[in-house]
Design an enzyme around this catalytic site. Structure first.
Site: not given
Ligand code: GLY
Length: 322
Positions: A180, A208-209, A211
């Site tokens: 990220t 899927r999403v 954090d």
């Molecule tokens: N940290 C980014 C994700 O897990 O999508």
């Protein structure tokens, strides 16, 4: 006190990974000239989203298990001022769309096809999200679970300063990590803001999403205390509301670095960690102090201040390699 009557602060930008500097350089002049922290984090993240060499954000990001790139992001300047979007598949700039949601609707988060439809309504151009390099990586992953040009065998992301690349999996089982850009800013008026943008886990289960777009997980900003963003294995961060936990620790008196390490210690206690797991946090407090901490080596943070743009090693590494 009215925002504009606060004393002048030193403008500061902080991001996850050394590639964060690519965005800082785009945002810097406006920030230095007195621009707002919200404008700076948006400009910085948009530049990174458009950078094809960065393999974890925007165009250039790796797709899901069906070969489709989906993007998540958020923006925040206070608990009552935040916006978020997830699972965009036809628009390149989640942070800009999240800001429109924050400023123009009474909601915080829009998801999937409806989020893309909202972006259309806002006049956001449609974009191809799958780059040729990401398509090649996907094609190879489909065949043998590896990617071309891989480096290292831990399976976790590793900063290769100057390249924009961080994904280095040696085999399919290692593709459990994801990353990220999280960008935090303090402007001359003393206002904090943050934004977060990602293509999520490479070759993830469709839908899927992680954090990154969830307020309090990938990003949290309390204007009186600090801003924190988190990168790495989203599922670990979601188990402890990582960015909220760090800001809350600071509110209760912890130093920024102690607050970040507290989050990492909690993750270490509560999960069975794999070698591919990585979690990295960056913090910028309301006085302009910044720091970063990481579960394992391989992370660098970007800091821009007083016209200098630098990639720095983390201030703390919880689990150094032997
Ligand atoms: N940290 C980014 C994700 O897990 O999508």
């Amino acid at each position: 006190m009215d925002q504009m009557s606060k004393p002048t602060h030193m403008p500061t930008l902080v991001s996850t990974w050394s590639f964060g500097l690519r965005g800082h350089r785009v945002a810097w002049d406006g920030l230095d000239a007195g621009g707002t922290s919200l404008d700076a984090v948006e400009a910085s993240c948009c530049a990174i989203e458009a950078d094809e060499e960065i393999d974890s954000v925007g165009y250039g990001g790796l797709p899901d298990a069906q070969g489709r790139v989906t993007l998540d992001g958020c923006i925040m300047s206070s608990p009552s001022r935040c916006g978020s979007v997830c699972c965009l598949s036809t628009h390149l700039h989640p942070v800009r769309i999240a800001r429109a949601i924050m400023e123009k609707t009474s909601h915080v988060m829009l998801a999937g096809a409806s989020a893309d439809a909202y972006a259309d309504q806002q006049g956001e151009p449609r974009a191809e999200l799958l780059s040729p390099a990401a398509r090649a990586a996907y094609d190879q992953w489909k065949v043998d679970g590896t990617i071309p040009d891989q480096v290292g065998d831990s399976g976790r992301p590793f900063d290769q300063e100057g390249s924009g690349r961080i994904f280095l999996a040696a085999d399919e089982a290692a593709w459990k990590h994801h990353d990220t850009v999280g960008t935090l800013c303090l402007d001359r008026h003393g206002s904090l803001a943050g934004a977060c943008s990602t293509s999520g886990a490479p070759f993830k289960l469709p839908g899927r999403v992680g954090d990154s777009p969830i307020i309090g997980h990938g990003l949290y900003v309390d204007p009186d205390v600090a801003a924190v963003s988190v990168t790495g294995s989203g599922e670990l961060v979601m188990g402890c509301c990582g960015s909220f936990l760090a800001v809350e620790a600071m509110r209760r008196g912890a130093s920024p670095i102690d607050a970040l390490v507290e989050v990492l210690r909690r993750i270490e206690r509560q999960f069975d960690l794999l070698p591919s797991h990585q979690v990295c946090l960056v913090a910028l407090d309301a006085q302009g102090a910044s720091c970063s901490a990481t579960l394992r080596p391989g992370f660098r943070m970007s800091v821009s201040r007083e016209g200098r743009h630098e990639a720095l090693d983390p201030d703390a590494v919880l689990l150094p390699d032997d």
